[in-house]
Design a protein around this motif. Structure first.
Motif, PDB file in Angstrom:
ATOM      1  N   PRO A 226       0.748  -0.888   0.199  1.00 40.37           N
ATOM      2  CA  PRO A 226      -0.080  -0.016  -0.033  1.00 40.37           C
ATOM      3  C   PRO A 226       0.720   0.963  -0.119  1.00 40.37           C
ATOM      4  O   PRO A 226       0.225   1.756  -0.272  1.00 40.37           O
ATOM      5  N   GLN A 234      -5.745   2.288  -2.359  1.00 39.93           N
ATOM      6  CA  GLN A 234      -5.822   2.885  -1.260  1.00 39.93           C
ATOM      7  C   GLN A 234      -6.563   4.293  -1.127  1.00 39.93           C
ATOM      8  O   GLN A 234      -7.435   5.473  -0.088  1.00 39.93           O
ATOM      9  N   MET A 267      -3.251   9.034   1.594  1.00 43.13           N
ATOM     10  CA  MET A 267      -3.272   8.725   0.310  1.00 43.13           C
ATOM     11  C   MET A 267      -2.624   9.551  -0.615  1.00 43.13           C
ATOM     12  O   MET A 267      -3.526   9.961  -0.840  1.00 43.13           O
TER      13      MET A 267
END
Ligand code: SDX
Length: 393
Positions: A226, A234, A267
């Motif tokens: 991620p 994400q 993110m």
């Protein structure tokens, strides 16, 4: 093979190396593949041109372009034996697991390494670049429980991928030229990025003498994380949460991102190298608007993303740390608008990054002193000690 090779084995010991593939100036927000600015390549080339540029070191002439496209057609089918592998994967298998497994399995079904080792690499490069689309689309069809769609010789590289993904005998899907162009551009934005985590893994695995398929399979696994290639997925999950749980209010997410005690990060923001706007994010934002305008709907996630960007860029915490949107901030919104599911976003990143991985693997392998990567460490553990004779009594 791949242009002039200058390679500093220093990386083998220290982690830094020289390369003539990609140049990044993180302070000025510059990204160039073999000397060409990313925005010019995204504007004027298609993805296959850029794949050719990265692997061979120069843009293809008209005849080279046609020959390369024909090679992609010739190698677009998957060995029928590999198709049955899909039956072994559970429906919930993550597409990156399937992609990595299929990549390493290519050496089993296409043993050119043994049969013609000298030109094996050229064939392996072509097989990977062409088949990665087929593997990804077959993975999607398996997830959807739909019949697979074979590649067609009359479609371009990206048209074929979209057709294999979305065509069904019922919907009569035809690749939309605006969506096809946008996909070419998005893949170009991802095509290489210097010594990022996954490229370093591809080179490190290759430095042991492992074959190209195995090295790429390892790079796919590294990209899955991620904090690396998984960030585009994400980002969407973060935007959807803001929409569903905070009714579009971005305050809580901004506050959480700044909270030292909260592991949450914004993110799609921040970058190890870029300390200004990621040049790819600027292009990706324009592509996102173009696709959504073309599709004729108002995407609430794009609205939330823009308000997040404005708020973060005006906030002292982000400004002090030079945190700007990176390549992942807008790409997921576009893929989602194209109908690509979030768990396939990192697969899209891998399809884009493949030519860069290959180019860097070739440069490592052809390097003047190709040596196994063996970085050293700074030992900070216990000094020498001996086993106490009474320790087990
Ligand atoms: C990619 O390497 C590449 O080139 C990768 C890539 C490629 O093309 O291959 O560009 C693709 O991986 C893009 C990045 C995708 N990841 C994300 O968007 C995840 C969110 N971003 C962060 O996790 C982070 O920004 C990283 C991992 C991308 C970079 O982290 P660094 O360089 O290790 O920075 P850091 O952790 O040292 O952060 C410096 C400071 C810290 O605060 P302080 O300790 O100084 O108080 O900035 C903060 C961090 O907490 N920070 C963030 C943040 N990113 C960094 N705070 C909130 N949100 C963020 N996103």
């Amino acid at each position: 093979q791949s242009g002039l090779i200058t390679y500093d084995p220093g990386y083998a010991n220290t982690g830094s190396c020289s390369s003539n593939i990609t140049f990044i100036d993180g302070e000025k927000g510059i990204l160039r593949y073999r000397g060409y600015d990313i925005d010019e390549l995204a504007e004027r080339c298609n993805f296959l041109d850029v794949a050719y540029l990265l692997v061979h070191g120069f843009l293809p002439k008209k005849d080279e372009r046609a020959a390369f496209s024909e090679l992609m057609n010739q190698h677009s089918m998957l060995h029928e034996g590999m198709r049955h592998f899909y039956d072994l994967f559970p429906d919930h298998a993550h597409p990156m697991a399937t992609l990595s497994a299929m990549a390493v399995t290519l050496s089993t079904f296409y043993p050119e390494l043994e049969s013609h080792p000298n030109e094996a690499i050229d064939i392996m490069v072509t097989r990977l670049l062409s088949k990665v689309r087929t593997i990804a689309a077959f993975t999607y069809k398996k997830m959807k429980g739909q019949p697979i769609v074979y590649p067609r010789p009359d479609l371009s590289y990206c048209e074929n991928f979209l057709n294999m993904m979305f065509y069904t005998p019922v919907n009569g899907y035809k690749p939309d030229p605006v969506i096809t162009r946008a996909l070419n551009q998005l893949l170009i934005l991802h095509a290489d990025h210097e010594q990022n985590c996954s490229s370093s893994v591809v080179k490190s695995v290759g430095s042991s003498g492992a074959n190209l398929y195995a090295s790429i399979s390892a790079g796919i696994c590294a990209l899955w994380g991620p904090l690396h290639g998984g960030a585009n997925q994400q980002v969407i999950e973060m935007l959807e949460k803001i929409q569903q749980e905070d009714n579009g209010d971005i305050t809580r997410v901004i506050d959480r991102a700044k909270d030292k005690d909260d592991p949450f990060r914004l993110m799609g923001f921040g970058h190890r190298v870029y300390k200004t706007y990621d040049p790819r994010a600027r292009v990706a934002k324009a592509i996102c608007h173009k696709v959504i305008d073309h599709l004729g709907f108002k995407d609430p996630l794009l609205d939330i993303a823009q308000r997040l960007e404005e708020a973060a860029l005006a906030d002292r915490y982000f400004k002090e740390r030079n945190l700007y949107p990176n390549v992942d901030f807008y790409t997921g919104i576009t893929y989602r608008a194209m109908g690509i599911p979030t768990n396939m976003f990192t697969v899209m990143f891998a399809i884009g990054r493949l030519p860069g991985w290959i180019a860097q693997w070739l440069e490592m392998r052809d390097g003047s002193e190709h040596r196994i990567y063996r970085p050293r460490q700074l030992y900070v553990g216990p000094t020498q000690r001996s086993v106490d004779v009474n320790w087990v009594k």
